[in-house]
Write a protein that holds these residues in place. Structure first.
Motif, PDB file in Angstrom:
ATOM      1  N   ASP A  85       0.822  -1.226   0.000  1.00 32.86           N
ATOM      2  CA  ASP A  85       0.000   0.000   0.000  1.00 32.86           C
ATOM      3  C   ASP A  85       0.850   1.269   0.000  1.00 32.86           C
ATOM      4  O   ASP A  85       0.344   2.371   0.244  1.00 32.86           O
ATOM      5  N   LYS A  86       2.160   1.118  -0.281  1.00 32.66           N
ATOM      6  CA  LYS A  86       3.106   2.241  -0.379  1.00 32.66           C
ATOM      7  C   LYS A  86       3.390   2.916   0.963  1.00 32.66           C
ATOM      8  O   LYS A  86       3.923   4.013   1.009  1.00 32.66           O
ATOM      9  N   THR A  87       3.027   2.265   2.054  1.00 31.47           N
ATOM     10  CA  THR A  87       3.501   2.718   3.365  1.00 31.47           C
ATOM     11  C   THR A  87       4.889   2.127   3.576  1.00 31.47           C
ATOM     12  O   THR A  87       5.269   1.144   2.929  1.00 31.47           O
ATOM     13  N   MET A  88       5.650   2.726   4.483  1.00 30.82           N
ATOM     14  CA  MET A  88       7.001   2.229   4.741  1.00 30.82           C
ATOM     15  C   MET A  88       6.960   1.039   5.708  1.00 30.82           C
ATOM     16  O   MET A  88       6.176   1.035   6.662  1.00 30.82           O
ATOM     17  N   LYS A  89       7.782   0.046   5.432  1.00 30.26           N
ATOM     18  CA  LYS A  89       7.893  -1.087   6.342  1.00 30.26           C
ATOM     19  C   LYS A  89       8.364  -0.613   7.715  1.00 30.26           C
ATOM     20  O   LYS A  89       8.980   0.445   7.831  1.00 30.26           O
ATOM     21  N   ASP A  90       8.066  -1.387   8.737  1.00 31.35           N
ATOM     22  CA  ASP A  90       8.470  -0.967  10.081  1.00 31.35           C
ATOM     23  C   ASP A  90       9.996  -1.005  10.193  1.00 31.35           C
ATOM     24  O   ASP A  90      10.678  -1.637   9.379  1.00 31.35           O
ATOM     25  N   PRO A  91      10.555  -0.295  11.192  1.00 33.47           N
ATOM     26  CA  PRO A  91      12.016  -0.181  11.276  1.00 33.47           C
ATOM     27  C   PRO A  91      12.750  -1.520  11.282  1.00 33.47           C
ATOM     28  O   PRO A  91      13.789  -1.653  10.629  1.00 33.47           O
ATOM     29  N   ALA A  92      12.229  -2.505  11.982  1.00 34.30           N
ATOM     30  CA  ALA A  92      12.909  -3.810  12.032  1.00 34.30           C
ATOM     31  C   ALA A  92      12.980  -4.438  10.650  1.00 34.30           C
ATOM     32  O   ALA A  92      14.018  -4.996  10.251  1.00 34.30           O
ATOM     33  N   ALA A  93      11.897  -4.341   9.891  1.00 38.51           N
ATOM     34  CA  ALA A  93      11.866  -4.905   8.538  1.00 38.51           C
ATOM     35  C   ALA A  93      12.792  -4.119   7.607  1.00 38.51           C
ATOM     36  O   ALA A  93      13.457  -4.702   6.739  1.00 38.51           O
ATOM     37  N   CYS A  94      12.852  -2.796   7.781  1.00 39.96           N
ATOM     38  CA  CYS A  94      13.760  -1.979   6.963  1.00 39.96           C
ATOM     39  C   CYS A  94      15.217  -2.355   7.231  1.00 39.96           C
ATOM     40  O   CYS A  94      16.028  -2.440   6.301  1.00 39.96           O
ATOM     41  N   ARG A  95      15.537  -2.587   8.496  1.00 39.72           N
ATOM     42  CA  ARG A  95      16.908  -2.982   8.848  1.00 39.72           C
ATOM     43  C   ARG A  95      17.282  -4.290   8.139  1.00 39.72           C
ATOM     44  O   ARG A  95      18.386  -4.427   7.609  1.00 39.72           O
ATOM     45  N   VAL A  96      16.352  -5.232   8.106  1.00 41.71           N
ATOM     46  CA  VAL A  96      16.583  -6.521   7.437  1.00 41.71           C
ATOM     47  C   VAL A  96      16.868  -6.307   5.953  1.00 41.71           C
ATOM     48  O   VAL A  96      17.753  -6.956   5.371  1.00 41.71           O
ATOM     49  N   VAL A  97      16.130  -5.371   5.323  1.00 39.60           N
ATOM     50  CA  VAL A  97      16.329  -5.086   3.893  1.00 39.60           C
ATOM     51  C   VAL A  97      17.746  -4.573   3.637  1.00 39.60           C
ATOM     52  O   VAL A  97      18.434  -5.034   2.716  1.00 39.60           O
ATOM     53  N   PHE A  98      18.190  -3.625   4.446  1.00 35.71           N
ATOM     54  CA  PHE A  98      19.552  -3.090   4.286  1.00 35.71           C
ATOM     55  C   PHE A  98      20.605  -4.183   4.505  1.00 35.71           C
ATOM     56  O   PHE A  98      21.556  -4.309   3.723  1.00 35.71           O
ATOM     57  N   GLU A  99      20.420  -4.962   5.554  1.00 35.36           N
ATOM     58  CA  GLU A  99      21.405  -6.013   5.858  1.00 35.36           C
ATOM     59  C   GLU A  99      21.442  -7.075   4.761  1.00 35.36           C
ATOM     60  O   GLU A  99      22.515  -7.547   4.370  1.00 35.36           O
ATOM     61  N   ALA A 100      20.264  -7.425   4.230  1.00 34.20           N
ATOM     62  CA  ALA A 100      20.199  -8.441   3.171  1.00 34.20           C
ATOM     63  C   ALA A 100      20.896  -7.975   1.902  1.00 34.20           C
ATOM     64  O   ALA A 100      21.402  -8.796   1.117  1.00 34.20           O
ATOM     65  N   ALA A 101      20.955  -6.661   1.700  1.00 38.11           N
ATOM     66  CA  ALA A 101      21.618  -6.100   0.522  1.00 38.11           C
ATOM     67  C   ALA A 101      23.124  -5.942   0.736  1.00 38.11           C
ATOM     68  O   ALA A 101      23.828  -5.461  -0.158  1.00 38.11           O
ATOM     69  N   GLY A 102      23.609  -6.330   1.913  1.00 34.01           N
ATOM     70  CA  GLY A 102      25.039  -6.252   2.186  1.00 34.01           C
ATOM     71  C   GLY A 102      25.514  -4.881   2.621  1.00 34.01           C
ATOM     72  O   GLY A 102      26.710  -4.585   2.544  1.00 34.01           O
ATOM     73  N   VAL A 103      24.592  -4.039   3.090  1.00 32.06           N
ATOM     74  CA  VAL A 103      24.968  -2.697   3.546  1.00 32.06           C
ATOM     75  C   VAL A 103      25.584  -2.792   4.938  1.00 32.06           C
ATOM     76  O   VAL A 103      24.992  -3.375   5.849  1.00 32.06           O
ATOM     77  N   ASP A 104      26.774  -2.220   5.094  1.00 29.78           N
ATOM     78  CA  ASP A 104      27.455  -2.220   6.389  1.00 29.78           C
ATOM     79  C   ASP A 104      26.901  -1.073   7.232  1.00 29.78           C
ATOM     80  O   ASP A 104      27.293   0.081   7.065  1.00 29.78           O
ATOM     81  N   LEU A 105      25.993  -1.401   8.143  1.00 26.31           N
ATOM     82  CA  LEU A 105      25.336  -0.373   8.955  1.00 26.31           C
ATOM     83  C   LEU A 105      26.234   0.172  10.060  1.00 26.31           C
ATOM     84  O   LEU A 105      25.834   1.065  10.800  1.00 26.31           O
ATOM     85  N   ALA A 106      27.459  -0.354  10.144  1.00 25.00           N
ATOM     86  CA  ALA A 106      28.415   0.210  11.111  1.00 25.00           C
ATOM     87  C   ALA A 106      29.101   1.447  10.538  1.00 25.00           C
ATOM     88  O   ALA A 106      29.749   2.199  11.269  1.00 25.00           O
ATOM     89  N   LYS A 107      28.971   1.665   9.233  1.00 26.18           N
ATOM     90  CA  LYS A 107      29.625   2.801   8.570  1.00 26.18           C
ATOM     91  C   LYS A 107      28.641   3.954   8.350  1.00 26.18           C
ATOM     92  O   LYS A 107      27.427   3.727   8.277  1.00 26.18           O
ATOM     93  N   PRO A 108      29.161   5.178   8.197  1.00 32.78           N
ATOM     94  CA  PRO A 108      28.302   6.253   7.693  1.00 32.78           C
ATOM     95  C   PRO A 108      27.811   5.870   6.297  1.00 32.78           C
ATOM     96  O   PRO A 108      28.521   5.170   5.556  1.00 32.78           O
ATOM     97  N   ILE A 109      26.614   6.306   5.953  1.00 31.31           N
ATOM     98  CA  ILE A 109      26.008   5.882   4.684  1.00 31.31           C
ATOM     99  C   ILE A 109      25.727   7.084   3.789  1.00 31.31           C
ATOM    100  O   ILE A 109      25.226   8.120   4.253  1.00 31.31           O
ATOM    101  N   ILE A 110      26.049   6.934   2.491  1.00 24.43           N
ATOM    102  CA  ILE A 110      25.664   7.913   1.478  1.00 24.43           C
ATOM    103  C   ILE A 110      24.590   7.271   0.619  1.00 24.43           C
ATOM    104  O   ILE A 110      24.797   6.178   0.069  1.00 24.43           O
ATOM    105  N   THR A 111      23.433   7.928   0.489  1.00 23.90           N
ATOM    106  CA  THR A 111      22.365   7.394  -0.355  1.00 23.90           C
ATOM    107  C   THR A 111      22.394   8.089  -1.715  1.00 23.90           C
ATOM    108  O   THR A 111      22.714   9.269  -1.830  1.00 23.90           O
ATOM    109  N   THR A 112      22.058   7.319  -2.750  1.00 23.73           N
ATOM    110  CA  THR A 112      22.057   7.852  -4.113  1.00 23.73           C
ATOM    111  C   THR A 112      20.923   7.194  -4.890  1.00 23.73           C
ATOM    112  O   THR A 112      20.328   6.215  -4.430  1.00 23.73           O
ATOM    113  N   CYS A 113      20.615   7.745  -6.074  1.00 21.33           N
ATOM    114  CA  CYS A 113      19.532   7.190  -6.904  1.00 21.33           C
ATOM    115  C   CYS A 113      19.694   7.759  -8.306  1.00 21.33           C
ATOM    116  O   CYS A 113      20.808   7.953  -8.783  1.00 21.33           O
TER     117      CYS A 113
END
Length: 284
Positions: free
Chosen positions: A212-240
């Protein structure tokens, strides 16, 4: 979801607070030409009561050849003053796609030092689907002064991103669709190379959204980032593609408590045409 007036609020929250004297609502809809939609015409036909139209292409740096780059501080202040938005206001931003361009305006406010701003979860489609009130009248606007404190750490340019790519001291996360990230699909803007910033990871912004185009809850969002191999221990730059959906990633990072993020404003519209930076293709 848990409502947070500094990141994301529900339609129920907005309906409850719509009459608050210091609440200001912005329609920040923006569509690519191929969508065949006219954001301003749709706003004129129906919008959330009291909402002002925020034209992302207008409130931008007209000196830049890149699309809708962040505006100079003075331009932001004058445009917002003309909208009657300033100090002491709680701002809620929405768009007509559900959650697409509204996050870009949330980031712009953050960049200008304004923190009392939230995105409407699910946007105008959810508001309408639930039968909430809409109107077609322009709001009555009174000038309001805005104090701006520009936050340099929330934005990155091509030189800074190139350094981060080379040094590996930041995680770079790309919000584009996987086929564009891998260099398999054409870019919507002419003249751009295909691929991604070397060393970056791919989190298509749609992976952070529910059906429904709402954002997933924070726990689910964290899983998405981790599954993509994003190192959440580092500062992050977002791009598109042009700095719009990268803000959805920034919003999600803020929601999961990762506050060391910045947005590459030029994004692929700049990197893809910059002759001296390298491009990677295939999987990250």
């Amino acid at each position: 979801m848990s409502d947070d007036p500094k990141t994301l609020v529900s339609t129920a929250w907005l309906a409850q607070h719509l009459k608050d004297p210091d609440l200001r609502v912005l329609d920040a809809s923006l569509y690519l030409p191929e969508a065949g939609r006219d954001a301003r015409a749709e706003y004129d036909a129906a919008h959330i009561p009291g909402a002002r139209f925020f034209d992302i292409d207008d409130v931008s740096d007209s000196r830049s050849e890149l699309p809708h780059m962040a505006p100079p501080v003075e331009k932001f202040m004058s445009r917002l003053r003309a909208m009657g938005i300033g100090d002491g206001h709680q701002v809620v931003v929405y768009d007509g796609a559900g959650l697409l361009s509204a996050a870009r305006v949330w980031w712009l406010f953050r960049l200008m030092g304004q923190t009392d701003v939230a995105v409407l979860d699910g946007g105008f489609p959810k508001w309408q689907a639930e039968g909430h009130e809409v109107e077609d009248m322009p709001p009555v606007v009174r000038d309001r002064h805005m104090t701006v404190r520009f936050q340099n750490h929330l934005v990155r340019d091509v030189t800074q991103v190139a350094a981060a790519s080379k040094l590996g001291d930041h995680a770079i996360v790309d919000a584009r669709a996987a086929a564009r990230f891998r260099g398999e699909a054409p870019e919507p803007r002419e003249g751009l190379r295909k691929g991604h910033v070397p060393g970056s990871r791919n989190v298509p912004y749609t992976d952070l959204l529910n059906p429904d185009k709402t954002m997933k809850d924070p726990a689910a969002c964290r899983v998405v980032f981790e599954a993509a191999g994003v190192d959440l221990a580092k500062p992050i730059i977002t791009t598109c593609g042009s700095g719009v959906t990268a803000a959805i990633l920034a919003l999600a990072l803020e929601r999961i408590g990762h506050h060391q993020w910045s947005l590459y404003d030029g994004s692929w519209a700049e990197w893809g045409m910059f002759p001296t930076v390298s491009v990677a293709t295939g999987e990250a």
